[in-house]
Design a protein around this motif. Structure first.
Motif, PDB file in Angstrom:
ATOM      1  N   ASP A   1      34.655  33.010  25.735  1.00  9.47           N
ATOM      2  CA  ASP A   1      34.814  33.178  24.292  1.00  9.47           C
ATOM      3  C   ASP A   1      34.232  34.515  23.848  1.00  9.47           C
ATOM      4  O   ASP A   1      33.042  34.639  23.591  1.00  9.47           O
ATOM      5  CB  ASP A   1      34.126  32.015  23.572  1.00  9.47           C
ATOM      6  CG  ASP A   1      34.301  32.062  22.067  1.00  9.47           C
ATOM      7  OD1 ASP A   1      34.911  33.017  21.545  1.00  9.47           O
ATOM      8  OD2 ASP A   1      33.810  31.122  21.402  1.00  9.47           O
ATOM      9  N   HIS A   2      35.091  35.535  23.749  1.00 15.04           N
ATOM     10  CA  HIS A   2      34.588  36.860  23.380  1.00 15.04           C
ATOM     11  C   HIS A   2      34.044  36.904  21.948  1.00 15.04           C
ATOM     12  O   HIS A   2      33.235  37.758  21.622  1.00 15.04           O
ATOM     13  CB  HIS A   2      35.658  37.940  23.613  1.00 15.04           C
ATOM     14  CG  HIS A   2      36.863  37.828  22.758  1.00 15.04           C
ATOM     15  ND1 HIS A   2      37.939  37.034  23.089  1.00 15.04           N
ATOM     16  CD2 HIS A   2      37.156  38.397  21.575  1.00 15.04           C
ATOM     17  CE1 HIS A   2      38.858  37.118  22.140  1.00 15.04           C
ATOM     18  NE2 HIS A   2      38.413  37.940  21.215  1.00 15.04           N
ATOM     19  N   HIS A   3      34.448  35.968  21.113  1.00 16.58           N
ATOM     20  CA  HIS A   3      33.895  35.909  19.751  1.00 16.58           C
ATOM     21  C   HIS A   3      32.428  35.460  19.787  1.00 16.58           C
ATOM     22  O   HIS A   3      31.614  35.923  18.981  1.00 16.58           O
ATOM     23  CB  HIS A   3      34.706  34.962  18.866  1.00 16.58           C
ATOM     24  CG  HIS A   3      36.109  35.422  18.642  1.00 16.58           C
ATOM     25  ND1 HIS A   3      36.415  36.568  17.943  1.00 16.58           N
ATOM     26  CD2 HIS A   3      37.294  34.907  19.041  1.00 16.58           C
ATOM     27  CE1 HIS A   3      37.726  36.747  17.912  1.00 16.58           C
ATOM     28  NE2 HIS A   3      38.283  35.739  18.587  1.00 16.58           N
ATOM     29  N   ALA A   4      32.086  34.589  20.712  1.00 16.42           N
ATOM     30  CA  ALA A   4      30.710  34.101  20.819  1.00 16.42           C
ATOM     31  C   ALA A   4      29.756  35.195  21.276  1.00 16.42           C
ATOM     32  O   ALA A   4      28.590  35.220  20.883  1.00 16.42           O
ATOM     33  CB  ALA A   4      30.645  32.921  21.793  1.00 16.42           C
ATOM     34  N   TRP A   5      30.252  36.101  22.105  1.00 17.62           N
ATOM     35  CA  TRP A   5      29.394  37.125  22.719  1.00 17.62           C
ATOM     36  C   TRP A   5      29.575  38.518  22.122  1.00 17.62           C
ATOM     37  O   TRP A   5      28.771  39.411  22.387  1.00 17.62           O
ATOM     38  CB  TRP A   5      29.652  37.173  24.224  1.00 17.62           C
ATOM     39  CG  TRP A   5      29.448  35.838  24.860  1.00 17.62           C
ATOM     40  CD1 TRP A   5      30.412  34.949  25.249  1.00 17.62           C
ATOM     41  CD2 TRP A   5      28.205  35.209  25.141  1.00 17.62           C
ATOM     42  NE1 TRP A   5      29.840  33.808  25.760  1.00 17.62           N
ATOM     43  CE2 TRP A   5      28.480  33.939  25.704  1.00 17.62           C
ATOM     44  CE3 TRP A   5      26.871  35.581  24.964  1.00 17.62           C
ATOM     45  CZ2 TRP A   5      27.480  33.062  26.102  1.00 17.62           C
ATOM     46  CZ3 TRP A   5      25.873  34.694  25.359  1.00 17.62           C
ATOM     47  CH2 TRP A   5      26.185  33.461  25.918  1.00 17.62           C
ATOM     48  N   GLY A   6      30.655  38.724  21.378  1.00 16.00           N
ATOM     49  CA  GLY A   6      30.928  40.052  20.826  1.00 16.00           C
ATOM     50  C   GLY A   6      31.518  41.013  21.836  1.00 16.00           C
ATOM     51  O   GLY A   6      31.727  42.183  21.539  1.00 16.00           O
TER      52      GLY A   6
ATOM     53  N   ASP B   1      34.088  40.950  25.775  1.00 18.22           N
ATOM     54  CA  ASP B   1      34.856  40.167  26.744  1.00 18.22           C
ATOM     55  C   ASP B   1      34.108  40.247  28.071  1.00 18.22           C
ATOM     56  O   ASP B   1      34.165  41.260  28.774  1.00 18.22           O
ATOM     57  CB  ASP B   1      36.270  40.720  26.874  1.00 18.22           C
ATOM     58  CG  ASP B   1      37.176  39.843  27.716  1.00 18.22           C
ATOM     59  OD1 ASP B   1      36.680  39.237  28.695  1.00 18.22           O
ATOM     60  OD2 ASP B   1      38.371  39.773  27.407  1.00 18.22           O
TER      61      ASP B   1
ATOM     62  N   TRP C   1      32.717  28.743  27.079  1.00 22.91           N
ATOM     63  CA  TRP C   1      31.742  29.496  26.300  1.00 22.91           C
ATOM     64  C   TRP C   1      31.669  30.943  26.796  1.00 22.91           C
ATOM     65  O   TRP C   1      31.702  31.892  26.002  1.00 22.91           O
ATOM     66  CB  TRP C   1      30.394  28.801  26.400  1.00 22.91           C
ATOM     67  CG  TRP C   1      29.278  29.356  25.568  1.00 22.91           C
ATOM     68  CD1 TRP C   1      29.363  30.215  24.498  1.00 22.91           C
ATOM     69  CD2 TRP C   1      27.888  29.088  25.726  1.00 22.91           C
ATOM     70  NE1 TRP C   1      28.127  30.473  23.990  1.00 22.91           N
ATOM     71  CE2 TRP C   1      27.197  29.793  24.724  1.00 22.91           C
ATOM     72  CE3 TRP C   1      27.168  28.296  26.621  1.00 22.91           C
ATOM     73  CZ2 TRP C   1      25.808  29.745  24.598  1.00 22.91           C
ATOM     74  CZ3 TRP C   1      25.792  28.243  26.482  1.00 22.91           C
ATOM     75  CH2 TRP C   1      25.122  28.966  25.481  1.00 22.91           C
TER      76      TRP C   1
ATOM     77  N   LYS D   1      32.366  22.340  20.338  1.00 23.68           N
ATOM     78  CA  LYS D   1      33.182  23.528  20.085  1.00 23.68           C
ATOM     79  C   LYS D   1      34.274  23.735  21.133  1.00 23.68           C
ATOM     80  O   LYS D   1      35.375  24.168  20.807  1.00 23.68           O
ATOM     81  CB  LYS D   1      32.286  24.766  20.027  1.00 23.68           C
ATOM     82  CG  LYS D   1      33.040  26.042  19.719  1.00 23.68           C
ATOM     83  CD  LYS D   1      32.114  27.195  19.453  1.00 23.68           C
ATOM     84  CE  LYS D   1      32.924  28.414  19.041  1.00 23.68           C
ATOM     85  NZ  LYS D   1      32.072  29.506  18.585  1.00 23.68           N
ATOM     86  N   TYR D   2      33.982  23.434  22.404  1.00 24.10           N
ATOM     87  CA  TYR D   2      34.897  23.825  23.477  1.00 24.10           C
ATOM     88  C   TYR D   2      35.642  22.690  24.164  1.00 24.10           C
ATOM     89  O   TYR D   2      36.576  22.964  24.913  1.00 24.10           O
ATOM     90  CB  TYR D   2      34.139  24.641  24.530  1.00 24.10           C
ATOM     91  CG  TYR D   2      33.580  25.929  23.984  1.00 24.10           C
ATOM     92  CD1 TYR D   2      34.423  26.942  23.535  1.00 24.10           C
ATOM     93  CD2 TYR D   2      32.214  26.139  23.894  1.00 24.10           C
ATOM     94  CE1 TYR D   2      33.920  28.124  23.026  1.00 24.10           C
ATOM     95  CE2 TYR D   2      31.692  27.322  23.386  1.00 24.10           C
ATOM     96  CZ  TYR D   2      32.557  28.313  22.947  1.00 24.10           C
ATOM     97  OH  TYR D   2      32.056  29.478  22.445  1.00 24.10           O
TER      98      TYR D   2
END
Length: 153
Positions: A132-137, A139, A129, A101-102
């Motif tokens: 990635d604010h999308h991965a954690w919901g 920032d 990782w 992914k990264y």
């Protein structure tokens, strides 16, 4: 307490836990870098954290994640297998997913293969990782800057 740390492929003695090994990766958000060091302190406080296997042994081939099944000797998963390895004690499946992914985020700056488990790649994948604010919901960097460490942890 005397602690040994790993830095640039050599061992150094330190006298406090405050001097945990620096990440090999250069640059980046200092808050995320500090979180990376915090994670690795609980996962791989060792003189050479980038080569650490679950259970305390070391590996030497950085061509890919070592993927060694080591029996868990205590806790709720006793008797099961762990493939945790490296500074962040990433399982093989997690590593394969995250590097896929990264790795594109830094592949121009470093000559890598998708299988590489080099120290810099370990850092860069974990850094990407955590950023990635999308991965954690959320920032994570912003939360850290706001002093919300407990929320991050």
């Amino acid at each position: 307490m005397l602690i040994l740390i790993w830095q640039k492929f050599s061992v150094h003695k330190i006298s406090t836990i405050d001097n945990i090994p620096p990440v090999v990766m250069k640059g980046g958000d200092p808050y995320i870098r500090a979180l990376m060091r915090t994670i690795s302190t609980s996962e791989a406080l060792d003189s050479n954290p980038y080569t650490l296997l679950y259970g305390g042994k070391h590996f030497s081939d950085f061509n890919r994640h070592p993927n060694q099944c080591i029996t868990i000797v205590s806790g709720p998963h006793k008797g099961e297998c762990s493939t945790a390895a490296g500074r962040y004690q990433l399982l093989t499946i997690t590593w394969q997913e995250k590097v896929k992914k990264y790795h594109h985020k830094f592949s121009n700056s470093v000559s890598i293969t998708p299988e590489s488990f080099e120290p810099q790649i370990q850092d860069q994948v974990v850094y990407a990782w955590l950023k990635d604010h999308h991965a954690w919901g959320v920032d994570i960097a912003v939360l850290l800057k706001q002093g919300k460490l407990n929320q991050v942890l």
